[in-house]
Design a protein around this motif. Structure first.
Motif, PDB file in Angstrom:
ATOM      1  N   LYS A   1       0.848  -1.202   0.000  1.00 44.28           N
ATOM      2  CA  LYS A   1       0.000   0.000   0.000  1.00 44.28           C
ATOM      3  C   LYS A   1       0.875   1.240   0.000  1.00 44.28           C
ATOM      4  O   LYS A   1       1.698   1.418   0.900  1.00 44.28           O
ATOM      5  N   ILE A   2       0.660   2.072  -1.006  1.00 46.80           N
ATOM      6  CA  ILE A   2       1.461   3.287  -1.139  1.00 46.80           C
ATOM      7  C   ILE A   2       0.549   4.502  -0.974  1.00 46.80           C
ATOM      8  O   ILE A   2      -0.472   4.615  -1.648  1.00 46.80           O
ATOM      9  N   LEU A   3       0.966   5.388  -0.077  1.00 46.79           N
ATOM     10  CA  LEU A   3       0.266   6.666   0.031  1.00 46.79           C
ATOM     11  C   LEU A   3       1.098   7.682  -0.728  1.00 46.79           C
ATOM     12  O   LEU A   3       2.252   7.930  -0.375  1.00 46.79           O
ATOM     13  N   LEU A   4       0.514   8.228  -1.787  1.00 48.15           N
ATOM     14  CA  LEU A   4       1.249   9.165  -2.643  1.00 48.15           C
ATOM     15  C   LEU A   4       0.791  10.587  -2.353  1.00 48.15           C
ATOM     16  O   LEU A   4      -0.401  10.903  -2.460  1.00 48.15           O
ATOM     17  N   ILE A   5       1.747  11.421  -1.962  1.00 46.79           N
ATOM     18  CA  ILE A   5       1.442  12.834  -1.736  1.00 46.79           C
ATOM     19  C   ILE A   5       1.932  13.610  -2.952  1.00 46.79           C
ATOM     20  O   ILE A   5       3.127  13.549  -3.288  1.00 46.79           O
ATOM     21  N   VAL A   6       1.022  14.290  -3.619  1.00 47.54           N
ATOM     22  CA  VAL A   6       1.389  15.023  -4.831  1.00 47.54           C
ATOM     23  C   VAL A   6       1.464  16.511  -4.504  1.00 47.54           C
ATOM     24  O   VAL A   6       0.455  17.131  -4.156  1.00 47.54           O
ATOM     25  N   GLY A   7       2.675  17.045  -4.555  1.00 45.62           N
ATOM     26  CA  GLY A   7       2.887  18.457  -4.248  1.00 45.62           C
ATOM     27  C   GLY A   7       2.714  19.327  -5.492  1.00 45.62           C
ATOM     28  O   GLY A   7       2.493  18.823  -6.602  1.00 45.62           O
ATOM     29  N   GLY A   8       2.857  20.635  -5.267  1.00 43.64           N
ATOM     30  CA  GLY A   8       2.587  21.586  -6.351  1.00 43.64           C
ATOM     31  C   GLY A   8       3.810  21.900  -7.172  1.00 43.64           C
ATOM     32  O   GLY A   8       4.638  22.726  -6.782  1.00 43.64           O
TER      33      GLY A   8
END
Ligand code: CTP
Length: 409
Positions: A10-17
């Motif tokens: 399980k991967i939690l992907l945080i997408v920044g700006g």
């Protein structure tokens, strides 16, 4: 290069700006193709570059954007989300996100998740070359890398190359295939260290309760079993504090050893090592100490030998097992018995409130011996007899059993 297998990971992907946010779409596709599951947190800045709809469509889950969104929080709260993951990936990791993480700032969902998680974080930085090479950014990167245990952030990229802004140099986000590879490598490394990120406190050896400055009450515990357990837990990645009574043993590699003499000192050192996930209390703590330790050497006197008044020592295991915010998730005690092993061990388990008790029959002198035959009793009523094996093997089996316990929780 072989494709990593991310089945059931399980991967939690945080997408920044950042302009590189579009590459997050390809990364999601690659992770899912490798068998992994992805949930996405999108920052406000990220949403300027990539739409929540495309991220949701590719990940197959709604995208989380707000910290306090009632509908999102009821399906999976942000703390739960941060724990759900096996790995947190930040791609692109902007200078802003890196700065927040390095300084413990939590003012939106992404930064709060980064603080709340108990899993390893992999960051794929992406920013202008001047920003990346700025000492402030480099100091933040160094700080994040240096945090202890799983808090130490890992990095992939940035690559050298021409940037969207026209400048050339390091700052371009690593390609999705390279990020996928880094995810695979990190998870494989963590799998060999299933207790990475877990803290453990282990007691070992005898205690020594002074009578006067030159004499004391002690017992024949060698500390071998406890030292082997500390070592086996550390080998699986746990951060171990070994609180040891006087023994002749060297500190195991990778273990923090705290030396104590008395039960009172041992208790204080154990509590100072909390919070911890795992407590293994294998020390042979003296049940009593002398009331009124003489300040000078007690001399032989015509009246005959002195009478020692004893008072009971605190029960360290019972204290650690007591309900409270610092109670470790798994507390393991030992029961050394010379008769009625099962009945005595079970009674001890419930009296002291621990989760497991390792029972061993000490009627034929285990103290100082290499071999050990134990039965593991659990709070749920199971009894697992283990084969007669060396203390090192008992320790390894116990550490594996602990790792399995945390995996299946
Ligand atoms: N223990 C402890 N503090 C104490 C006494 C024991 O933490 N003051 C722990 C030991 O480390 C072990 C477990 O409790 O994990 C059982 O120890 P044991 O000496 O077998 O039990 P006692 O409490 O002394 O019980 P009994 O006198 O009935 O044998």
């Amino acid at each position: 290069m072989a494709q990593p297998d991310l089945s059931a990971r399980k991967i939690l992907l945080i997408v920044g700006g950042g302009i590189a946010a579009y590459k997050a779409l390809e990364l999601i596709r690659l992770i899912r193709k490798a068998g992994g599951e992805v949930r996405v947190v999108l920052t406000t800045g990220g949403a300027e570059f990539v739409t929540p709809l495309s991220l949701a469509a590719l990940s197959g889950h709604p995208v989380r954007q707000a910290l306090f969104a009632p509908d999102e929080e009821t399906t999976m709260g942000h703390i739960e989300l941060s724990r759900w993951a096996d790995l947190v990936v930040v791609a692109p990791a902007t200078a802003g996100l890196i700065a927040k993480a390095a300084n413990g700032m939590a003012d939106d969902l992404a930064s709060t998740t980064l603080l709340a998680t108990d899993k390893r974080v992999l960051m794929a930085p992406a920013m202008n070359v001047r920003m990346w090479t700025h000492p402030a950014v480099q100091a933040n990167v160094e700080r994040l890398s240096g945090f202890e245990g799983f808090h130490g952030v890992r990095w992939v990229g940035p690559d050298d190359g021409e940037m969207a802004c026209g400048e050339y140099g390091p700052g371009r986000m690593a390609e999705p295939a390279a990020i996928l590879q880094a995810i695979g490598d990190l998870l494989a490394g963590e799998a060999a260290r299933p207790l990475a990120g877990r803290r453990a406190v282990v007691t070992a050896g005898p205690t020594f309760e002074p009578i006067d400055p030159v004499r004391g009450l002690t017992n024949r515990s060698s500390g071998k079993q406890g030292y082997a357990i500390a070592s086996a837990l550390a080998a699986l990645g746990a951060e171990v504090t070994l609180v040891s009574g006087p023994t002749a043993l060297p500190a195991p590699v990778g273990v923090t050893r705290v030396d104590v003499e008395t039960a009172a000192q041992m208790k204080a050192a154990v509590h100072a090592a909390l919070p911890a996930d795992i407590a293994v209390m294998s020390a042979a703590v003296a049940d009593w100490r002398v009331d009124g330790v003489a300040s000078g050497k007690i001399k032989k006197a015509p009246g005959g030998p002195p009478t020692l008044a004893l008072i009971e020592n605190p029960d360290i295991l019972a204290g650690v097992s007591a309900p409270g915010s610092h109670r470790p998730a798994l507390v393991i005690g030992f029961a050394a018995e010379t008769a009625d092993l099962e009945a005595n061990a079970r009674a001890k388990l419930s009296r002291k409130g621990c989760d497991w008790i390792v029972g061993n029959d000490v009627s034929d002198d285990v103290f100082g011996a290499e071999g050990n035959q134990v039965i593991l009793f659990t709070r749920e009523g199971q009894a697992e007899p283990w084969p007669r094996q060396s203390k090192t093997e008992v320790a390894r089996q116990l550490a594996d059993r602990v790792a399995r316990h945390f995996e299946t929780r």
